[in-house]
Each structure stands twice: as structure tokens, then as C-alpha cells.
Design a protein around this motif. Structure first.
Motif, PDB file in Angstrom:
ATOM      1  N   UNK A   1       0.849  -1.198   0.000  1.00  0.00           N
ATOM      2  CA  UNK A   1       0.000   0.000   0.000  1.00  0.00           C
ATOM      3  C   UNK A   1       0.884   1.248   0.000  1.00  0.00           C
ATOM      4  N   UNK A   2       0.231   2.393  -0.204  1.00  0.00           N
ATOM      5  CA  UNK A   2       0.949   3.672  -0.184  1.00  0.00           C
ATOM      6  C   UNK A   2       1.599   3.888   1.182  1.00  0.00           C
ATOM      7  N   UNK A   3       0.858   3.588   2.248  1.00  0.00           N
ATOM      8  CA  UNK A   3       1.405   3.752   3.592  1.00  0.00           C
ATOM      9  C   UNK A   3       2.576   2.797   3.815  1.00  0.00           C
ATOM     10  N   UNK A   4       2.413   1.570   3.365  1.00  0.00           N
ATOM     11  CA  UNK A   4       3.472   0.565   3.494  1.00  0.00           C
ATOM     12  C   UNK A   4       4.771   1.061   2.864  1.00  0.00           C
ATOM     13  N   UNK A   5       4.663   1.617   1.671  1.00  0.00           N
ATOM     14  CA  UNK A   5       5.849   2.121   0.965  1.00  0.00           C
ATOM     15  C   UNK A   5       6.465   3.311   1.703  1.00  0.00           C
ATOM     16  N   UNK A   6       5.609   4.228   2.184  1.00  0.00           N
ATOM     17  CA  UNK A   6       6.115   5.406   2.888  1.00  0.00           C
ATOM     18  C   UNK A   6       6.874   5.018   4.152  1.00  0.00           C
TER      19      UNK A   6
END
Length: 450
Positions: free
Chosen positions: A322-327
Motif C-alpha cells: 500500500x501507499x502507507x506501506x511504501x512510505x
């Protein structure tokens, strides 16, 4: 109603308009509201769709009806909505003849639907308004307000794709108005469009700028500031995000936000733990939890494991989901560069919960994009970080005790030399601290010697 309409039809043209208008007032004044909608339907259909009445009388009649409805001539919400929808349906076949009146009715229907929080239907009604017709074209500032309203309604429904289409139309008209409220709505739409498009760094800056506008309600400003922090956390790790995080961290209002803990940890380059990430994830909106796909090249690179190691990898994940995972992974990688001089692919994978190959791929991308300073040694399967050189110059002083003498010594390999020098500096600093405490009488010499 049929007999009264027949009487009106028998009148001369100059007497028909007052007669039909008096019928409207008579119908609306009835105590029994159950007959108002069907009688008005018959009346509107007769005036609008019968050629014997005439276009001039029809426009005058519809304009008066729109005025009465807009002024609150019918207080019941459902009844008013039913009449407006029915009138629009009745005039559909003569749309070009009654364009101005139909537009006014559409604005009223959009207001009613917005009150019901039916955002998508309200936006659809506004989309049907003729803004650039041949008979009557709205001024640019009015078009701009309509476009911004449509964008705002679509974003409430989280239809970011269609919202961006109307936002692009509004951009070309943004200089047509000086109305402060409309321009603030436009700027808020800008920030939200960037948010939905996952341009989180741009969205964070725009949200933070809006959070200082005094015209906006204090509670709403707090929500906008919270949105700025959320977008800054989700933005790609690197120098640009660090500047935005610094600006938000130094904002005194941020300390009152629920997201302040993760903001402070990211600003201070602390590694984020799963429990902290989980708590932050619960506050995100659906588009901020969107799944991301891994390219075929990254999947291939991530599948390359540490063949020389007999121990299995601690994780089988090939990349962020997910976007959060990547961040979070990118932040933890950047934070680790502040802690370690180097790290193995396997060690970084254990830290990021990735396979060694996936960890190397993420580090390589960040180095290529200039978001991480370092180099990769694929032979020894090591990532070397270049971020600690400034701190080395400051390590010669401990607790304000003055400079510690540093003696250069040729120990062979550059990395061995650097490691030995750090041990030498640390030992010298400890010795200086003990001597200082002994001078103050806080430590006995025998205890220090022991």
C-alpha cells in the motif's frame, strides 16, 4: 383544475399571464398539500408545452414559479424537491426555449440534494446546467463557481477522476473572480485533488498553507492541518519531505493532533514500529490505503536472494503493498542510514520486512532518485551510507569539554580506518567525561580507575 385551465385558454394573450400566475398562488395556498404537486404538474405542462399559450407567457410563468420556490413558497422539503424535479422533467422537451429558468431550477435541486448529502446526484444535476449555450452564456466568474462546486461535491463522493476533469476546467477561469470565499474553495480543491492523485508532498504544502487562513473556522483549520500531516507522512522519503516535516513539526498547533507522535518520529528520523503504523493507518481515508502494484522488473530483482547464506530470509514479501506501506519502508530505510554506516541486504530486509532482494531494490531506487545518499556493493551484499560524515566532525567534542585530540593512523583499508577512528574517539570522550566528573567531586578516582 381542467375547467380553470379552459377558462384561462379562452382569455386574450395579455390576460393569460396574470390568470396562470394567479392559479399558481391559488394552488400553493391550499391547506391540503397532497394535491399541490399533481395540479402544478398539469398547470406547468399546459403552459410550457401548448403552443397556444406562447413562449413569452411561458417564460414569465416559469420565472415566477422559480422565484416562489426559491423564496420558500413551499416549506416542506420533500414536496419542494418533488415539484422541482417534476417541473424539470416537464420542460425537458423545450429546454432551449426555457434555458434560464431550467438552470435556476437545477441550482435549487442541487441545493436540496446537497442538504440530503446526496453528493453525486447534486453534482450530476449541476453538470446538466448549460454554461456556454448560444442563447445565454454565463459570465466566467459564475462558471468558475459552478465548476468548483461540482469538484467539491465529487470529492465528497471520492470520485477523484471526474473531479479532476472539472477542476482542470476551473483552472483556466481562476483569474475571473476576486471573491475570497470562492478562491479559498478553489485552493482547498487543489489540495484535495493532489491528495487523491497521491501527490502527497504537494498536497501537504497546500494544506499547511490553508491551515493559516484566518477566514476559515478554527476547527476546520485543525482538520486541514491534520490532513497536511497525514499527506507529509505518506509522501516519498527524501530531502523535500524532510523540509515539509520540519515545517509541520515546528508548528505549535501540531502538538495537539492525534498524528503528532508519528510526525515527530518521522522528523527525528526514528524507526517506526508496526504498532505505531497500525494506529496511524486507522485514521486514513480509503484512497490513502490504495493498493500499489510491483513492476515485473522489481519482482524479478526482489526474487534474487542471498545465495551464500544458509539461513532462510526472515520475510517473503517482494515489496510494499500500500501507499502507507511504501512510505513507512522508505522512512525506515532513511532512518537506518542515520544509524548505521553500512548494512547487509539481509539485515535491511529484516528491518523492512522484505526479502533481501526487495530491500536492495528499494535502496537502489532511492539512491538513483537522490533521496538516499549511499552506494551498493553487490559483491559483498552491502549498502554503504554516506549520511554520517557531518556527524563525524562533531564527535570530537563531548558534553562541551573541548576538543579531543585525534591522531591519524594508517590502518590499511579506508573502512577499517574509519571504524578504528570511531573507537578511538569514543574512548577519548569517555575518558574526558570521567575526568570532568572527578574534578567536580562527583566520582572518586578509585571508582573511576576500577
Amino acid at each position: 383544475m381542467e375547467s380553470k385551465l379552459a377558462q384561462c385558454a379562452a382569455l386574450s394573450q395579455k390576460d393569460k399571464a396574470p390568470a396562470y400566475l394567479s392559479l399558481v398562488s391559488e394552488v400553493l395556498a391550499r391547506p391540503d398539500q397532497s394535491t399541490i404537486a399533481p395540479d402544478l404538474h398539469v398547470l406547468v405542462d399546459t403552459v410550457v408545452n401548448q403552443d397556444t399559450v406562447g413562449l413569452v407567457i411561458g417564460r414569465q410563468f416559469l420565472s415566477e414559479l422559480v422565484k416562489i420556490l426559491g423564496a420558500g413558497g413551499i416549506t416542506d422539503h420533500d414536496l419542494r424537491k418533488r415539484i422541482v424535479e417534476d417541473t424539470l422533467s416537464t420542460t425537458q422537451s423545450r429546454l432551449q426555449s426555457y434555458e434560464e429558468q431550467v438552470n435556476a431550477l437545477r441550482f435549487q435541486l442541487a441545493d436540496l440534494l446537497e442538504t440530503e448529502e446526496d453528493w453525486s446526484e447534486a453534482a450530476r444535476v449541476l453538470m446538466g446546467i448549460s454554461l456556454d449555450s448560444g442563447t445565454r452564456s454565463l459570465p466566467d466568474d459564475e462558471k468558475f463557481r459552478v465548476y468548483i462546486r461540482i469538484v467539491r461535491l465529487l470529492l465528497e463522493e471520492e470520485d477523484s477522476v471526474q473531479a479532476e476533469t472539472y477542476y482542470n476546467r476551473a483552472v483556466s477561469l481562476s483569474n475571473s473572480t476576486s471573491d475570497r470565499e470562492t478562491l479559498l474553495q478553489f485552493k482547498l480543491c487543489q489540495a484535495r485533488i493532489s491528495d487523491y492523485a497521491r501527490k502527497f508532498l504537494e498536497a501537504a504544502m497546500r494544506y499547511h498553507e490553508l491551515s493559516w487562513v484566518a477566514e476559515i473556522d478554527e476547527e476546520e483549520r485543525k482538520e486541514i492541518l491534520s490532513a497536511a500531516v497525514t499527506c507529509a507522512v505518506l509522501a516519498p522519503a527524501g530531502p523535500n519531505r524532510s523540509r515539509v516535516l520540519a515545517s509541520l513539526y515546528r508548528d505549535e498547533r501540531s502538538a495537539d493532533l492525534a498524528t503528532y507522535n508519528i510526525l515527530s518520529k518521522m522528523f527525528l528520523d526514528h524507526i517506526l514500529r508496526p504498532a505505531e503504523v497500525k494506529s496511524f493507518e486507522e485514521k486514513l481515508r480509503p484512497h490513502q490505503l490504495a493498493k500499489i502494484a510491483i513492476s515485473s522488473n522489481d519482482q524479478l530483482a526482489s526474487a534474487i536472494d542471498d545465495d551464500d547464506s544458509t539461513e532462510p530470509a526472515t520475510s517473503t514479501r517482494r515489496g510494499p503493498s500500500t501507499v502507507l506501506d511504501r512510505a513507512v519502508m522508505e522512512h525506515n530505510l532513511l532512518a537506518s542510514s542515520k544509524i548505521y554506516n553500512n548494512i547487509t541486504f539481509r539485515g535491511l530486509g529484516a528491518l523492512l520486512d522484505l526479502t533481501p532482494g526487495a530491500a536492495e531494490t528499494m535502496a537502489r531506487k532511492m539512491i538513483e532518485q537522490g533521496r538516499l545518499k549511499g552506494s551498493i556493493d553487490q559483491v559483498d551484499k552491502l549498502i554503504w551510507f554516506d549520511g554520517g560524515k557531518e556527524e563525524d566532525d562533531a564527535q570530537g567534542k563531548a558534553g562541551g569539554l573541548g576538543d579531543v585530540e585525534q591522531i591519524s593512523e594508517d590502518t590499511g583499508a579506508p573502512f577499517t580506518k574509519r571504524w578504528d577512528m570511531q573507537i578511538r574517539i569514543t574512548a577519548a570522550n569517555v575518558e574526558s567525561i570521567v575526568q570532568h566528573l572527578a574534578q567536580k567531586g562527583l566520582v572518586h578516582t578509585t571508582a573511576a580507575a576500577a
